[in-house]
Structures are given as structure tokens and as C-alpha cells.
Design a protein around this motif. Structure first.
Motif, PDB file in Angstrom:
ATOM      1  N   THR A  38       0.488  -0.669   0.228  1.00 12.02           N
ATOM      2  CA  THR A  38       0.161  -0.035   0.310  1.00 12.02           C
ATOM      3  C   THR A  38       0.827   1.611   0.072  1.00 12.02           C
ATOM      4  OG1 THR A  38       0.092   0.111   2.446  1.00 12.02           O
ATOM      5  CG2 THR A  38      -1.853  -0.928   1.288  1.00 12.02           C
ATOM      6  N   PRO A  39       0.403   2.474  -0.403  1.00 12.19           N
ATOM      7  CA  PRO A  39       1.127   3.838  -0.595  1.00 12.19           C
ATOM      8  C   PRO A  39       1.896   4.132   0.906  1.00 12.19           C
ATOM      9  CG  PRO A  39      -0.731   3.443  -2.158  1.00 12.19           C
ATOM     10  CD  PRO A  39      -1.115   2.565  -1.205  1.00 12.19           C
ATOM     11  N   GLY A  40       0.599   3.996   2.004  1.00 11.50           N
ATOM     12  CA  GLY A  40       0.869   4.583   3.371  1.00 11.50           C
ATOM     13  C   GLY A  40       1.622   3.198   3.970  1.00 11.50           C
ATOM     14  N   GLN A  41       1.771   1.997   4.193  1.00  5.73           N
ATOM     15  CA  GLN A  41       2.340   0.954   4.574  1.00  5.73           C
ATOM     16  C   GLN A  41       3.688  -0.098   3.673  1.00  5.73           C
ATOM     17  OE1 GLN A  41       1.364   0.772   7.818  1.00  5.73           O
ATOM     18  NE2 GLN A  41       0.177   2.299   8.009  1.00  5.73           N
ATOM     19  N   GLY A  42       3.533   0.746   2.549  1.00  5.67           N
ATOM     20  CA  GLY A  42       4.663  -0.007   2.227  1.00  5.67           C
ATOM     21  C   GLY A  42       4.497  -1.271   1.511  1.00  5.67           C
ATOM     22  N   LEU A  43       5.795  -1.445   1.544  1.00  3.12           N
ATOM     23  CA  LEU A  43       5.179  -3.813   1.434  1.00  3.12           C
ATOM     24  C   LEU A  43       5.714  -4.057   2.737  1.00  3.12           C
ATOM     25  CD1 LEU A  43       7.771  -4.098  -1.110  1.00  3.12           C
ATOM     26  CD2 LEU A  43       5.518  -5.505  -1.159  1.00  3.12           C
ATOM     27  N   GLN A  44       4.680  -5.065   3.139  1.00  7.23           N
ATOM     28  CA  GLN A  44       4.178  -5.847   4.531  1.00  7.23           C
ATOM     29  C   GLN A  44       4.025  -7.424   3.680  1.00  7.23           C
ATOM     30  OE1 GLN A  44       1.032  -2.852   6.194  1.00  7.23           O
ATOM     31  NE2 GLN A  44       2.334  -3.748   7.729  1.00  7.23           N
ATOM     32  N   PHE A  45       5.075  -8.101   4.734  1.00  5.52           N
ATOM     33  CA  PHE A  45       4.929  -9.143   4.621  1.00  5.52           C
ATOM     34  C   PHE A  45       3.710 -10.318   5.702  1.00  5.52           C
ATOM     35  CE2 PHE A  45       6.223 -13.698   4.556  1.00  5.52           C
ATOM     36  CZ  PHE A  45       6.764 -14.585   5.641  1.00  5.52           C
ATOM     37  N   LEU A  46       2.902 -10.606   4.432  1.00  3.83           N
ATOM     38  CA  LEU A  46       1.776 -11.240   4.391  1.00  3.83           C
ATOM     39  C   LEU A  46       2.645 -13.413   5.311  1.00  3.83           C
ATOM     40  CD1 LEU A  46      -0.662 -10.808   2.839  1.00  3.83           C
ATOM     41  CD2 LEU A  46      -1.162 -10.136   4.675  1.00  3.83           C
ATOM     42  N   PHE A  47       2.976 -14.113   4.769  1.00  3.96           N
ATOM     43  CA  PHE A  47       2.453 -15.054   5.248  1.00  3.96           C
ATOM     44  C   PHE A  47       3.529 -15.801   4.305  1.00  3.96           C
ATOM     45  CE2 PHE A  47      -1.605 -15.035   5.573  1.00  3.96           C
ATOM     46  CZ  PHE A  47      -1.945 -15.375   4.045  1.00  3.96           C
ATOM     47  N   GLU A  48       4.503 -17.170   4.640  1.00  5.80           N
ATOM     48  CA  GLU A  48       5.027 -18.106   3.990  1.00  5.80           C
ATOM     49  C   GLU A  48       4.121 -19.411   3.931  1.00  5.80           C
ATOM     50  OE1 GLU A  48       9.146 -17.609   4.611  1.00  5.80           O
ATOM     51  OE2 GLU A  48       9.815 -18.675   2.914  1.00  5.80           O
ATOM     52  N   TYR A  49       4.435 -20.242   3.101  1.00  5.32           N
ATOM     53  CA  TYR A  49       4.026 -21.061   3.027  1.00  5.32           C
ATOM     54  C   TYR A  49       5.901 -21.841   2.174  1.00  5.32           C
ATOM     55  CZ  TYR A  49      -0.282 -20.349   4.458  1.00  5.32           C
ATOM     56  OH  TYR A  49      -1.179 -20.282   5.145  1.00  5.32           O
ATOM     57  N   PHE A  50       5.838 -23.383   3.253  1.00  7.17           N
ATOM     58  CA  PHE A  50       6.543 -24.103   2.188  1.00  7.17           C
ATOM     59  C   PHE A  50       6.007 -25.485   2.912  1.00  7.17           C
ATOM     60  CE2 PHE A  50      10.669 -25.790   0.520  1.00  7.17           C
ATOM     61  CZ  PHE A  50      11.213 -26.970   2.051  1.00  7.17           C
ATOM     62  N   SER A  51       6.234 -26.533   1.310  1.00  9.08           N
ATOM     63  CA  SER A  51       5.337 -27.551   1.656  1.00  9.08           C
ATOM     64  C   SER A  51       4.103 -27.661   2.851  1.00  9.08           C
ATOM     65  CB  SER A  51       6.850 -28.710   2.855  1.00  9.08           C
ATOM     66  OG  SER A  51       7.944 -28.582   1.697  1.00  9.08           O
ATOM     67  N   GLU A  52       3.163 -26.941   2.439  1.00  6.74           N
ATOM     68  CA  GLU A  52       1.621 -27.063   2.636  1.00  6.74           C
ATOM     69  C   GLU A  52       1.820 -26.526   3.762  1.00  6.74           C
ATOM     70  OE1 GLU A  52       0.048 -30.072   0.827  1.00  6.74           O
ATOM     71  OE2 GLU A  52       1.721 -30.728   0.091  1.00  6.74           O
ATOM     72  N   THR A  53       2.339 -26.198   4.154  1.00  2.00           N
ATOM     73  CA  THR A  53       2.904 -25.824   5.866  1.00  2.00           C
ATOM     74  C   THR A  53       3.441 -24.309   6.422  1.00  2.00           C
ATOM     75  OG1 THR A  53       3.098 -27.769   6.495  1.00  2.00           O
ATOM     76  CG2 THR A  53       3.313 -25.769   8.292  1.00  2.00           C
ATOM     77  N   GLN A  54       2.478 -23.879   6.916  1.00  2.00           N
ATOM     78  CA  GLN A  54       3.261 -22.224   6.913  1.00  2.00           C
ATOM     79  C   GLN A  54       4.048 -22.294   8.266  1.00  2.00           C
ATOM     80  OE1 GLN A  54       0.631 -19.149   9.450  1.00  2.00           O
ATOM     81  NE2 GLN A  54       0.240 -19.187   7.513  1.00  2.00           N
ATOM     82  N   ARG A  55       5.154 -21.481   6.996  1.00  4.02           N
ATOM     83  CA  ARG A  55       6.350 -21.588   7.831  1.00  4.02           C
ATOM     84  C   ARG A  55       6.481 -20.308   8.934  1.00  4.02           C
ATOM     85  NH1 ARG A  55       8.738 -26.594   7.943  1.00  4.02           N
ATOM     86  NH2 ARG A  55       7.669 -27.696   6.340  1.00  4.02           N
ATOM     87  N   ASN A  56       5.750 -19.097   8.225  1.00  2.00           N
ATOM     88  CA  ASN A  56       6.489 -17.654   8.946  1.00  2.00           C
ATOM     89  C   ASN A  56       4.790 -16.760   8.764  1.00  2.00           C
ATOM     90  OD1 ASN A  56       7.558 -16.000  10.392  1.00  2.00           O
ATOM     91  ND2 ASN A  56       9.202 -15.401   8.593  1.00  2.00           N
TER      92      ASN A  56
END
Lengths: 113, 113
Positions: A38-56
Motif C-alpha cells: 500500500t502507498p502508506g504502509q509499503g510492502l508488508q509480509f503476510l505469510f510464507e508457505y513451504f511444503s503445504e505448511t505455513q512457516r512464517n
């Protein structure tokens, strides 16, 4: 090799609705990450998946969720949409976890009215 | 938490000249990766260059090079022989050992013909 693809590219929803965005990673890549831009918040990490599992997971409310399938394709879902959810949602894939560089898709532009 | 700071919201350079974009970060980790990404007006993020924290040698990719100062936690990007196609938003990013990815706010680079 085909790049990261995201569908749809543009989406208009109204407050209170839910939305599902899709991401197909580069062939052979097993890790998929999602970002909100977004213009106000920039790039923000939501989540990461690896091998069908949310890792972060980033610091977003539980309305934001995701999943990854056995073919590494990923979806993210936002329930009970708010005006502030209007953003460009970027998906990035990488070979695996660790220090691999990420390759980004073109993004999905979500507008909430 | 790691933070990434890009102190120059906008930069301008004459075609064929050299420009340096600044980035500083804050971390207590000793092992991590740093990246510069480019986002042209079409919105697709493209990896420009990456640097492993354990490597003292600065990374170089054609006209793009970095000045990595680990002790100072500084990671600047130098673009030599600037071209019109270099005009874009440039994001500095940090990826930690636990896969946490943080982006700076970005620097908008304008290239003047």
C-alpha cells in the motif's frame, strides 16, 4: 520457464465480503510468500508457505489466511473485507526456505468499496 | 525486529551517469541476506542483486553493484551508466535466518535523458 502467475489481476469487492487470491509459483519452487503493498504502509509480509505448511507469519489479523497445495500453488483468503484492505497483493516464490531469492508475480490489485 | 531504512524517497540521475541508493538496516543476527529489488511502473518486482552477509566481497551484476558495510549495517546500491529503463522504485530488503523478510519504504529513481 514461466514466471510467477497471479489471478485475478484486478478485483473489486465490497466491505464485508470475502476474497480468494491465487498464486502459481515458478515450476520447481516450493516456497510461496504473500505481501501486501500500500502507498502508506509499503510492502508488508503476510505469510510464507513451504511444503503445504505455513512457516512464517506477519503481523496481520486472523481475517487474512492462506494455504498451499501439494503442487505448491497457493491461495490467500481475506474475510470480512475492510476498506483498508485495498492494496496490491504480491506473491513471491522461491526454491525453498532459507536464503533463496524470491521471484515476484505481477500482483492482484484489490479494491474494497 | 529487523528494520530496513531507505532515507531517500526520491532520487534523480542523468542518463549515462552514476547514482547510489542508500539502505541501512537494524539486526542482531550475524547471518542474513540482503537484496535490492526493482519495481518498474508495470509493478512486477524484479530482483536486481543480492548479498550474503557472510561474504565480504561486494556483489556485482553488470552495471549494478553494492557497497556492503556489515559493521555499519549499510547496503547501498550503485547504478553505473544509468539507462532510461532503470527508472523505477527500488526496494532494499532483508531476509533473516528464520525467513523473516523486511522491505524498506523504497526509493523512486528518475532517469533524465
Amino acid at each position: 520457464k514461466a514466471g510467477v502467475t497471479q489471478t485475478p489481476r484486478y478485483l473489486i469487492k465490497t466491505r464485508g465480503q470475502q476474497v480468494t487470491l491465487s498464486c502459481s509459483p515458478i515450476s520447481g519452487h516450493r516456497s510461496v510468500s504473500w505481501y501486501q503493498q500500500t502507498p502508506g504502509q509499503g510492502l508488508q509480509f503476510l505469510f510464507e508457505y513451504f511444503s503445504e505448511t505455513q512457516r512464517n507469519k506477519g503481523n496481520f489479523p486472523g481475517r487474512f489466511s492462506g494455504r498451499q497445495f501439494s503442487n505448491s500453488r497457493s491461495e490467500m483468503n481475506v474475510s470480512t473485507l475492510e476498506l483498508g484492505d485495498s492494496a496490491l497483493y504480491l506473491c513471491a516464490s522461491s526454491l525453498g526456505q532459507g536464503f533463496h531469492e524470491q521471484y515476484f508475480g505481477p500482483g492482484t490489485r484489490l479494491t474494497v468499496t | 525486529a529487523q528494520t530496513v531504512t531507505q532515507s531517500q524517497p526520491e532520487m534523480s540521475v542523468q542518463e549515462a551517469e552514476t547514482v547510489t541508493l542508500s539502505c541501512t538496516y537494524d539486526t542482531s543476527e550475524s547471518d542474513y541476506y540482503l537484496f535490492w529489488y526493482k519495481q518498474p511502473p508495470s509493478r512486477q518486482m524484479i530482483l536486481v542483486i543480492r548479498q550474503e552477509a557472510y561474504k565480504q566481497q561486494n556483489a556485482t551484476e553488470n552495471r549494478f553493484s553494492v557497497n556492503f558495510q556489515k559493521a555499519a549495517k549499510s547496503f547501498s546500491l550503485k547504478i553505473s551508466d544509468s539507462q532510461l529503463g532503470d527508472a523505477a522504485m527500488y526496494f532494499c530488503a532483508y531476509r533473516s535466518i528464520n525467513n523473516d523478510m523486511r522491505f524498506g519504504a523504497g526509493t523512486r529513481l528518475t532517469v533524465k535523458p
